[in-house]
Design a protein around this motif. Structure first.
Motif, PDB file in Angstrom:
ATOM      1  N   ILE A   1     -10.403 -15.459   1.156  1.00 40.54           N
ATOM      2  CA  ILE A   1     -10.323 -14.084   0.658  1.00 40.54           C
ATOM      3  C   ILE A   1      -9.949 -14.138  -0.809  1.00 40.54           C
ATOM      4  CG2 ILE A   1      -9.097 -11.882   0.775  1.00 40.54           C
ATOM      5  CD1 ILE A   1      -8.671 -12.334   3.733  1.00 40.54           C
ATOM      6  N   VAL A   2     -10.758 -13.519  -1.658  1.00 41.06           N
ATOM      7  CA  VAL A   2     -10.451 -13.363  -3.078  1.00 41.06           C
ATOM      8  C   VAL A   2     -10.564 -11.877  -3.392  1.00 41.06           C
ATOM      9  CG1 VAL A   2     -11.061 -13.964  -5.430  1.00 41.06           C
ATOM     10  CG2 VAL A   2     -11.375 -15.647  -3.606  1.00 41.06           C
ATOM     11  N   ILE A   3      -9.435 -11.251  -3.725  1.00 39.80           N
ATOM     12  CA  ILE A   3      -9.423  -9.814  -3.946  1.00 39.80           C
ATOM     13  C   ILE A   3      -8.322  -9.465  -4.935  1.00 39.80           C
ATOM     14  CG2 ILE A   3      -7.868  -9.405  -1.991  1.00 39.80           C
ATOM     15  CD1 ILE A   3      -9.356  -6.789  -1.471  1.00 39.80           C
ATOM     16  N   GLY A   4      -8.582  -8.520  -5.837  1.00 44.29           N
ATOM     17  CA  GLY A   4      -7.594  -8.111  -6.817  1.00 44.29           C
ATOM     18  C   GLY A   4      -6.482  -7.286  -6.191  1.00 44.29           C
ATOM     19  N   LEU A   5      -5.219  -7.624  -6.513  1.00 42.07           N
ATOM     20  CA  LEU A   5      -4.063  -6.939  -5.935  1.00 42.07           C
ATOM     21  C   LEU A   5      -3.143  -6.425  -7.033  1.00 42.07           C
ATOM     22  CD1 LEU A   5      -3.135  -9.457  -3.073  1.00 42.07           C
ATOM     23  CD2 LEU A   5      -4.509  -7.370  -2.884  1.00 42.07           C
ATOM     24  N   ASP A   6      -2.656  -5.200  -6.839  1.00 40.74           N
ATOM     25  CA  ASP A   6      -1.606  -4.663  -7.692  1.00 40.74           C
ATOM     26  C   ASP A   6      -0.267  -5.263  -7.270  1.00 40.74           C
ATOM     27  OD1 ASP A   6      -3.347  -2.922  -9.100  1.00 40.74           O
ATOM     28  OD2 ASP A   6      -3.265  -1.494  -7.437  1.00 40.74           O
ATOM     29  N   GLY A   7       0.759  -5.080  -8.083  1.00 38.07           N
ATOM     30  CA  GLY A   7       2.092  -5.491  -7.687  1.00 38.07           C
ATOM     31  C   GLY A   7       2.517  -4.756  -6.424  1.00 38.07           C
ATOM     32  N   GLY A   8       3.106  -5.492  -5.461  1.00 36.52           N
ATOM     33  CA  GLY A   8       3.522  -4.867  -4.201  1.00 36.52           C
ATOM     34  C   GLY A   8       3.679  -5.885  -3.102  1.00 36.52           C
ATOM     35  N   ASP A   9       3.843  -5.402  -1.875  1.00 30.42           N
ATOM     36  CA  ASP A   9       4.089  -6.235  -0.696  1.00 30.42           C
ATOM     37  C   ASP A   9       2.853  -6.245   0.208  1.00 30.42           C
ATOM     38  OD1 ASP A   9       6.732  -6.662  -1.529  1.00 30.42           O
ATOM     39  OD2 ASP A   9       7.384  -4.785  -0.596  1.00 30.42           O
ATOM     40  N   TYR A  10       2.524  -7.437   0.724  1.00 28.54           N
ATOM     41  CA  TYR A  10       1.312  -7.604   1.517  1.00 28.54           C
ATOM     42  C   TYR A  10       1.577  -8.540   2.701  1.00 28.54           C
ATOM     43  CZ  TYR A  10      -0.846  -5.706  -2.703  1.00 28.54           C
ATOM     44  OH  TYR A  10      -1.174  -4.916  -3.759  1.00 28.54           O
ATOM     45  N   PHE A  11       0.614  -8.551   3.631  1.00 31.83           N
ATOM     46  CA  PHE A  11       0.654  -9.440   4.786  1.00 31.83           C
ATOM     47  C   PHE A  11      -0.683 -10.156   4.917  1.00 31.83           C
ATOM     48  CE2 PHE A  11       3.591  -6.006   5.637  1.00 31.83           C
ATOM     49  CZ  PHE A  11       4.712  -6.641   6.155  1.00 31.83           C
ATOM     50  N   LEU A  12      -0.651 -11.404   5.357  1.00 26.22           N
ATOM     51  CA  LEU A  12      -1.860 -12.169   5.650  1.00 26.22           C
ATOM     52  C   LEU A  12      -1.739 -12.677   7.080  1.00 26.22           C
ATOM     53  CD1 LEU A  12      -3.513 -15.051   5.792  1.00 26.22           C
ATOM     54  CD2 LEU A  12      -4.524 -13.189   4.472  1.00 26.22           C
ATOM     55  N   GLN A  13      -2.706 -12.345   7.924  1.00 23.65           N
ATOM     56  CA  GLN A  13      -2.694 -12.804   9.314  1.00 23.65           C
ATOM     57  C   GLN A  13      -3.739 -13.898   9.520  1.00 23.65           C
ATOM     58  OE1 GLN A  13      -3.283  -9.179  11.619  1.00 23.65           O
ATOM     59  NE2 GLN A  13      -1.109  -9.158  12.178  1.00 23.65           N
TER      60      GLN A  13
ATOM     61  N   VAL B   1      -0.522  -2.261  11.967  1.00 20.80           N
ATOM     62  CA  VAL B   1      -1.761  -2.213  11.198  1.00 20.80           C
ATOM     63  C   VAL B   1      -2.510  -0.939  11.577  1.00 20.80           C
ATOM     64  CG1 VAL B   1      -3.903  -3.385  10.608  1.00 20.80           C
ATOM     65  CG2 VAL B   1      -1.865  -4.724  11.176  1.00 20.80           C
ATOM     66  N   ASP B   2      -2.513   0.038  10.694  1.00 19.67           N
ATOM     67  CA  ASP B   2      -3.181   1.316  10.942  1.00 19.67           C
ATOM     68  C   ASP B   2      -4.581   1.264  10.335  1.00 19.67           C
ATOM     69  OD1 ASP B   2      -0.955   2.744  12.192  1.00 19.67           O
ATOM     70  OD2 ASP B   2      -0.002   2.580  10.223  1.00 19.67           O
ATOM     71  N   VAL B   3      -5.565   1.017  11.184  1.00 17.43           N
ATOM     72  CA  VAL B   3      -6.939   0.879  10.706  1.00 17.43           C
ATOM     73  C   VAL B   3      -7.428   2.175  10.074  1.00 17.43           C
ATOM     74  CG1 VAL B   3      -9.311   0.346  11.387  1.00 17.43           C
ATOM     75  CG2 VAL B   3      -7.402  -0.881  12.441  1.00 17.43           C
ATOM     76  N   ASP B   4      -6.991   3.326  10.627  1.00 20.85           N
ATOM     77  CA  ASP B   4      -7.451   4.606  10.109  1.00 20.85           C
ATOM     78  C   ASP B   4      -6.933   4.883   8.707  1.00 20.85           C
ATOM     79  OD1 ASP B   4      -4.892   4.728  11.209  1.00 20.85           O
ATOM     80  OD2 ASP B   4      -5.019   6.886  11.563  1.00 20.85           O
ATOM     81  N   LEU B   5      -5.899   4.137   8.268  1.00 19.50           N
ATOM     82  CA  LEU B   5      -5.377   4.279   6.909  1.00 19.50           C
ATOM     83  C   LEU B   5      -5.963   3.231   5.968  1.00 19.50           C
ATOM     84  CD1 LEU B   5      -1.567   4.947   7.592  1.00 19.50           C
ATOM     85  CD2 LEU B   5      -3.392   6.608   7.169  1.00 19.50           C
ATOM     86  N   ASP B   6      -6.952   2.481   6.476  1.00 19.29           N
ATOM     87  CA  ASP B   6      -7.600   1.427   5.674  1.00 19.29           C
ATOM     88  C   ASP B   6      -6.586   0.413   5.153  1.00 19.29           C
ATOM     89  OD1 ASP B   6     -10.166   2.542   5.989  1.00 19.29           O
ATOM     90  OD2 ASP B   6      -9.851   3.913   4.305  1.00 19.29           O
ATOM     91  N   GLU B   7      -5.653   0.035   6.046  1.00 25.22           N
ATOM     92  CA  GLU B   7      -4.634  -0.924   5.625  1.00 25.22           C
ATOM     93  C   GLU B   7      -5.157  -2.353   5.577  1.00 25.22           C
ATOM     94  OE1 GLU B   7      -0.455   1.262   6.833  1.00 25.22           O
ATOM     95  OE2 GLU B   7      -1.245  -0.265   8.192  1.00 25.22           O
ATOM     96  N   VAL B   8      -6.291  -2.639   6.208  1.00 30.21           N
ATOM     97  CA  VAL B   8      -6.908  -3.959   6.093  1.00 30.21           C
ATOM     98  C   VAL B   8      -7.730  -3.987   4.811  1.00 30.21           C
ATOM     99  CG1 VAL B   8      -8.459  -5.644   7.136  1.00 30.21           C
ATOM    100  CG2 VAL B   8      -6.977  -4.251   8.597  1.00 30.21           C
ATOM    101  N   LEU B   9      -7.237  -4.731   3.819  1.00 26.84           N
ATOM    102  CA  LEU B   9      -7.860  -4.745   2.498  1.00 26.84           C
ATOM    103  C   LEU B   9      -9.040  -5.703   2.422  1.00 26.84           C
ATOM    104  CD1 LEU B   9      -4.668  -4.785   0.237  1.00 26.84           C
ATOM    105  CD2 LEU B   9      -5.854  -2.822   1.231  1.00 26.84           C
ATOM    106  N   GLY B  10      -9.040  -6.739   3.248  1.00 26.20           N
ATOM    107  CA  GLY B  10     -10.108  -7.716   3.225  1.00 26.20           C
ATOM    108  C   GLY B  10      -9.960  -8.686   4.380  1.00 26.20           C
ATOM    109  N   SER B  11     -11.065  -9.339   4.752  1.00 28.51           N
ATOM    110  CA  SER B  11     -11.027 -10.297   5.847  1.00 28.51           C
ATOM    111  C   SER B  11     -12.096 -11.358   5.630  1.00 28.51           C
ATOM    112  CB  SER B  11     -11.231  -9.598   7.201  1.00 28.51           C
ATOM    113  OG  SER B  11     -12.505  -8.972   7.245  1.00 28.51           O
ATOM    114  N   SER B  12     -11.957 -12.465   6.357  1.00 29.02           N
ATOM    115  CA  SER B  12     -12.954 -13.536   6.351  1.00 29.02           C
ATOM    116  C   SER B  12     -13.140 -13.986   7.786  1.00 29.02           C
ATOM    117  CB  SER B  12     -12.498 -14.695   5.462  1.00 29.02           C
ATOM    118  OG  SER B  12     -13.445 -15.753   5.477  1.00 29.02           O
TER     119      SER B  12
END
Length: 427
Positions: A400-412, A379-390
């Motif tokens: 978390i409710v957030i609009g996502l494009d097609g692609g691969d994601y992770f939820l921790q 998780v590279d914080v400087d690349l703004d890889e965290v899209l949202g949190s609660s």
């Protein structure tokens, strides 16, 4: 559109039902992603041209067209399989139809062609119609050959080896007698589709139970789900599709006691472990299961919020048509659970709006959504890889409710304070 796991199992089951009904011991077909990719490309072509025509593929091929959204996969396959009424068993192809025209039974004969072992299908939509292509390897409908030998007796029914059956409920669970650093290995079978196999293990607080199942990887038609229940039959962990269609669980016990590892088929995820035959599934077949216990109650040094591997749970493609809920826990000895998921690509002007919620907390745990832009597993914080949190306090629910494009994601899901069970839902 990519056919999801449920669709794959329905297509396999529909084909294999016809092969089984032939009564001559035809081996079940297995899914081939190579065939599926080829079939998908041809379905896309059919949707574009708006008519049925066969490809020049080296594989066997059945094609179908019908009103979009009106037919299920089993109904599509049945439109081919119903040709069975005209089939002449034992004759050489193409003299296989009572009508005198082999094309009146050609879809059915490809389904039950004895030498065919693999299946892959693709579905596309255009002009208000769905187009299904299924391809087969090796190809059937070979001139001068028999569809199958009608004089071969079907294989005899073989009872599953003891001590696996009956172990359909907690009261009947197979005792693994696991202790220390031992590993318990067994080969068994889910049959019929609503069958459940339960295995008992005794864990101390902080023990880490690993359950690894192989089915697809050994050529089985089973799409397995792994579930862990506590002594009272409460679901505490579940996984579907960690490695392809096969599943994997890494579970840490919060308290000492008896636990039960359940094996079931896809679709049979909400069964009652105390009631035999309480739900239904979509596949059956053999599997290899490996169970092991490790650790001494201390935190796993490999765990870190900065790491996205190893992935604990692979979530089915979103949107999936119905909510997906996972039960597990985080705490002092298991500080973070990482879920991987993909979102379908609906085009450049479309986004998917998932609702990801964390409920059932007794202590404070939080969630965050991540996109690994550089695919380095960090998780590279400087690349703004965290899209949202609660990060609500105490035992309040997280969302978390957030609009996502097609692609691969992770939820921790990660511990803030104390130990807590949780339920994570992707809707």
């Amino acid at each position: 559109m990519t056919i999801d796991n449920l669709g794959i199992n329905q297509l396999l089951q529909a084909h294999n039902d016809y092969r089984s009904d032939a009564g001559v011991g035809l081996s079940p077909l297995t899914w081939s992603q190579t065939l599926a990719n080829s079939a998908q490309n041809w379905s896309n072509h059919l949707a574009n041209v708006g008519r049925l025509e066969h490809s020049d593929s080296e594989f066997g091929e059945n094609i179908w067209m019908g009103t979009s959204g009106f037919y299920s996969f089993p109904e599509m396959v049945d439109s081919w399989g119903e040709e069975k009424e005209y089939f002449i068993p034992g004759s050489l192809f193409p003299d296989v139809s009572t009508t005198g025209d082999w094309s009146d039974v050609g879809h059915y004969t490809q389904i039950v062609w004895e030498d065919t072992t693999e299946l892959g299908c693709g579905l596309s939509t255009g002009g208000g119609n769905d187009y299904l292509t299924c391809q087969y390897d090796p190809a059937g409908n070979i001139f001068g050959q028999r569809v199958y030998d009608p004089n071969v007796d079907p294989p005899p029914d073989v009872d599953p080896p003891p001590p696996v059956e009956p172990n359909n409920t907690i009261a009947q669970a197979t005792d693994t007698s696991l202790s220390g650093s031992e590993t318990y290995n067994i080969s068994a079978e889910i049959d019929p589709q609503n069958d459940v196999d339960l295995f008992a293990v005794q864990l101390d607080a902080g023990d880490q139970l690993t359950a690894d199942i192989d089915a697809q990887s050994i050529g089985s038609s089973l799409d397995p789900i792994l579930t862990v229940f506590d002594s009272g039959g409460t679901l505490v962990a579940q996984n579907d599709d960690s490695d392809g269609l096969d599943s994997f669980i890494d579970f840490t016990a919060n308290s000492a006691g008896n636990y039960y590892v359940g094996v079931s088929s896809y679709g049979n995820s909400d069964y009652n472990p105390s009631v035999e035959g309480s739900s239904s599934g979509f596949s059956s077949g053999s599997y290899d299961l490996s169970l092991s216990i490790c650790c001494d109650g201390s935190p796993d040094p490999a765990q870190s919020l900065d790491r996205l591997t190893p992935v604990d749970v692979q979530v089915a493609m979103l949107p999936s048509g119905s909510p997906q809920t996972f039960s597990d826990s985080v705490g002092d000895t298991d500080i973070v659970d990482t879920y991987a998921f993909s979102v379908r690509d609906f085009g450049p002007d479309s986004i998917y709006l998932p609702n990801i919620s964390l409920t059932g907390l007794s202590n404070d745990a939080d969630i965050r959504l991540i996109e690994d832009y550089n695919s380095n597993g960090i998780v590279d914080v400087d690349l703004d890889e965290v899209l949202g949190s609660s990060t609500n306090g105490g035992s309040l629910d997280e969302s978390i409710v957030i609009g996502l494009d097609g692609g691969d994601y992770f939820l921790q899901v990660y511990q803030y304070s104390g130990d807590t069970n949780y339920q994570l839902t992707f809707a």
